[in-house]
Scaffold this active site. Structure first.
Site, PDB file in Angstrom:
ATOM      1  N   TYR A  17       0.891  -1.053  -0.143  1.00 42.86           N
ATOM      2  CA  TYR A  17      -0.053   0.003  -0.059  1.00 42.86           C
ATOM      3  C   TYR A  17       0.723   1.257   0.028  1.00 42.86           C
ATOM      4  O   TYR A  17       0.597   2.150   0.655  1.00 42.86           O
ATOM      5  CB  TYR A  17      -0.854   0.061   1.186  1.00 42.86           C
ATOM      6  N   TYR A 145     -11.637  -8.550   5.952  1.00 41.55           N
ATOM      7  CA  TYR A 145     -10.721  -8.168   5.024  1.00 41.55           C
ATOM      8  C   TYR A 145     -10.358  -9.869   4.743  1.00 41.55           C
ATOM      9  O   TYR A 145     -10.046 -10.716   5.618  1.00 41.55           O
ATOM     10  CB  TYR A 145      -9.348  -7.751   5.855  1.00 41.55           C
ATOM     11  N   ASP A 246     -12.208 -17.842   7.033  1.00 47.90           N
ATOM     12  CA  ASP A 246     -11.012 -17.282   6.684  1.00 47.90           C
ATOM     13  C   ASP A 246     -10.181 -17.076   8.047  1.00 47.90           C
ATOM     14  O   ASP A 246     -10.238 -16.100   8.782  1.00 47.90           O
ATOM     15  CB  ASP A 246     -10.963 -15.961   6.151  1.00 47.90           C
ATOM     16  N   LYS A 275      -0.440 -17.223   6.566  1.00 49.79           N
ATOM     17  CA  LYS A 275       0.389 -16.359   7.474  1.00 49.79           C
ATOM     18  C   LYS A 275       1.214 -17.193   8.523  1.00 49.79           C
ATOM     19  O   LYS A 275       2.416 -17.453   7.972  1.00 49.79           O
ATOM     20  CB  LYS A 275      -0.646 -15.329   8.294  1.00 49.79           C
TER      21      LYS A 275
HETATM   22  C1  LIG Z   1      -3.569 -11.347   5.579  1.00 47.49           C
HETATM   23  C2  LIG Z   1      -4.836 -12.060   5.259  1.00 47.49           C
HETATM   24  C3  LIG Z   1      -5.361 -12.580   4.017  1.00 47.49           C
HETATM   25  C4  LIG Z   1      -4.287 -12.299   2.877  1.00 47.49           C
HETATM   26  O1  LIG Z   1      -3.002 -13.300   3.055  1.00 47.49           O
HETATM   27  P1  LIG Z   1      -1.989 -12.797   2.124  1.00 47.49           P
HETATM   28  O2  LIG Z   1      -0.849 -13.799   2.213  1.00 47.49           O
HETATM   29  O3  LIG Z   1      -1.359 -11.228   2.431  1.00 47.49           O
HETATM   30  O4  LIG Z   1      -2.334 -12.740   0.514  1.00 47.49           O
HETATM   31  C5  LIG Z   1      -6.607 -12.930   3.759  1.00 47.49           C
HETATM   32  N1  LIG Z   1      -7.559 -12.964   5.039  1.00 47.49           N
HETATM   33  C6  LIG Z   1      -7.135 -12.653   6.250  1.00 47.49           C
HETATM   34  C7  LIG Z   1      -8.075 -12.624   7.323  1.00 47.49           C
HETATM   35  C8  LIG Z   1      -5.875 -12.098   6.232  1.00 47.49           C
HETATM   36  O5  LIG Z   1      -5.360 -11.763   7.534  1.00 47.49           O
END
Ligand SMILES: *Cc1c(COP(=O)(O)O)cnc(C)c1O
Length: 426
Positions: A17, A145, A246, A275
């Protein structure tokens, strides 16, 4: 690192960003060890970010280093089409064993955003295979997100996700208001009604409901009630809507449970992990689903699942992920996270009294100070660095999710410094 290197960075390299017109300052880091980042000029910073949720065991960990070294001498990478290898099999076995029983199949991909694309594609192919291709839209939560690629972006918060800007290229999804019931409370009627009404109105066109269980991360660091999650699961069953969890940020202990879905004791139909999966060593993500969904979507018109990244199941990443999971599970992580929560609560509590502070909240190894005004990042960031900590605020939020291995002294130093900087700022 020379001054001209930084000049090159400033003029030629995008950061997350970032703007090429007015890039905010970047700090050159040359090495990292435990919870400390070492800058070019010799200064050391206590890391409060775990490199965006991922470096749960800290940096330069001997066990993870060894796993990477051992694997690299065998093979760094090999294609996954038509081939398989021990690190991918071992990791998939671990993930199947750790996650809820019904989640039995694993799709490896390169990053969190891609794992969300994969999850969405699975849901769409599933309904297509069942002859219900009218179920093609996603239901998502405001303030959510899910990543930066296009399908992921379409389910991010419409405002912070900049839907306006990309309107012509984004699918119009269906948005629920963000959950209002705080963590630890029984479901508020307004949340119950919002869920009931929206799912009742849209179930015929809804393929899946996607959400970040319990913690909405990058969309606002909001902690919401497990009963919301439980009720969402119940309604998804009732209306034949798949539930995509997610857990890219929340997975692997961060919220005090191994996976945040466990707070509500629910099993999603599709689960995204990323992550912390490799302990922050490299990029790797996974999308898990049930045998029933996997079998059904495989029986559809395409005859296969339509996705296959070049670096799928990268052996190096899988080997490190296996070592990271072993480290986590061999530790008394539950006691550790509980201790971190106490330390964060104690350490950040003074900020409650500051005039510029709207809220202070902690859950598991996550601590958040919400300000009344958005911060000026280019001005505030150097103040944290001068004070010896690495914290990267966004909007109104100054937040930390340190590596789990942080000592009590470092944690209290981190919190004290944050409070001091916020105090002088707000
Ligand atoms: C960081 C994140 C993503 C995206 O992951 P990237 O490895 O940056 O593409 C998707 N969902 C959540 C909840 C996240 O924290």
């Amino acid at each position: 690192m020379q001054p001209e290197d930084l000049k090159f960075d400033y003029e030629h390299i995008w950061h997350p960003y970032s703007s090429m017109q007015a890039p905010s300052p970047v700090f050159p880091v040359v090495s990292a060890e435990g919870v400390r980042l070492r800058l070019n000029d010799g200064r050391e910073l206590i890391d409060g970010m775990a490199s965006w949720w991922s470096a749960i065991h800290g940096y330069n960990h001997p066990v993870l280093n060894q796993a990477a070294k051992a694997q690299i001498d065998k093979m760094a990478h090999v294609m996954f089409g038509g081939l398989t290898h021990p690190p991918a099999i071992a990791l998939a076995q671990k993930l199947v064993a750790l996650t809820p029983t019904a989640l039995q199949t694993v799709f490896f991909s390169d990053s969190g955003s891609v794992s969300v694309e994969v999850a969405i594609k699975m849901a769409l192919q599933y309904w297509h295979a069942r002859g219900k291709s009218e179920k093609h839209r996603l239901i998502s939560l405001r303030r959510g997100y899910h990543g930066d690629t296009f399908a992921a972006m379409s389910v991010c918060d419409p405002v912070t996700g900049m839907h306006q800007l990309f309107q012509r290229n984004l699918h119009a999804q269906i948005f629920l208001p963000e959950p209002k019931t705080p963590f630890g409370e029984a479901l508020w009627p307004e949340d119950r009604e919002a869920l009931e009404n929206l799912l009742a109105a849209h179930h015929q066109e809804a393929a899946a409901l996607i959400l970040e269980p319990i913690v909405q991360g990058a969309g606002g660091m909001r902690f919401y009630s497990a009963s919301y999650l439980g009720y969402a699961r119940q309604l998804c069953d009732q209306y034949d809507i798949l539930l995509i969890a997610d857990e890219i940020a929340t997975g692997f202990g961060r919220t005090g449970k191994l996976f945040a879905c466990e707070h509500a004791d629910i099993t999603p139909d599709i689960l995204c992990l990323g992550k912390a999966l490799t302990g922050g060593y490299m990029t790797l993500a996974a999308t898990l689903t049930t045998q029933s969904i996997a079998q059904t979507l495989s029986s559809g018109e395409a005859g296969c699942f339509m996705h296959g990244p070049t670096f799928m199941g990268n052996p190096l990443a899988c080997a490190v992920a296996c070592a990271s999971l072993d480290l986590l599970l061999q530790s008394d992580w539950q006691a550790r996270i509980a201790q971190l929560q106490q330390g964060l609560e104690r350490g950040l509590a003074p900020a409650r009294a500051y005039t510029g502070v709207a809220d202070v909240r902690c859950l598991g190894a996550i601590g958040v100070i919400e300000l009344k005004q958005a911060v000026n990042l280019p001005q505030l960031q150097p103040k944290f660095v001068e004070a010896g900590v690495w914290v990267r605020p966004f909007g109104k939020l100054v937040y930390v999710m340190p590596p789990y291995i942080i000592s009590d002294e470092d944690l209290s130093q981190l919190c004290q410094t944050i409070c001091q900087v916020v105090h002088d700022w707000a």
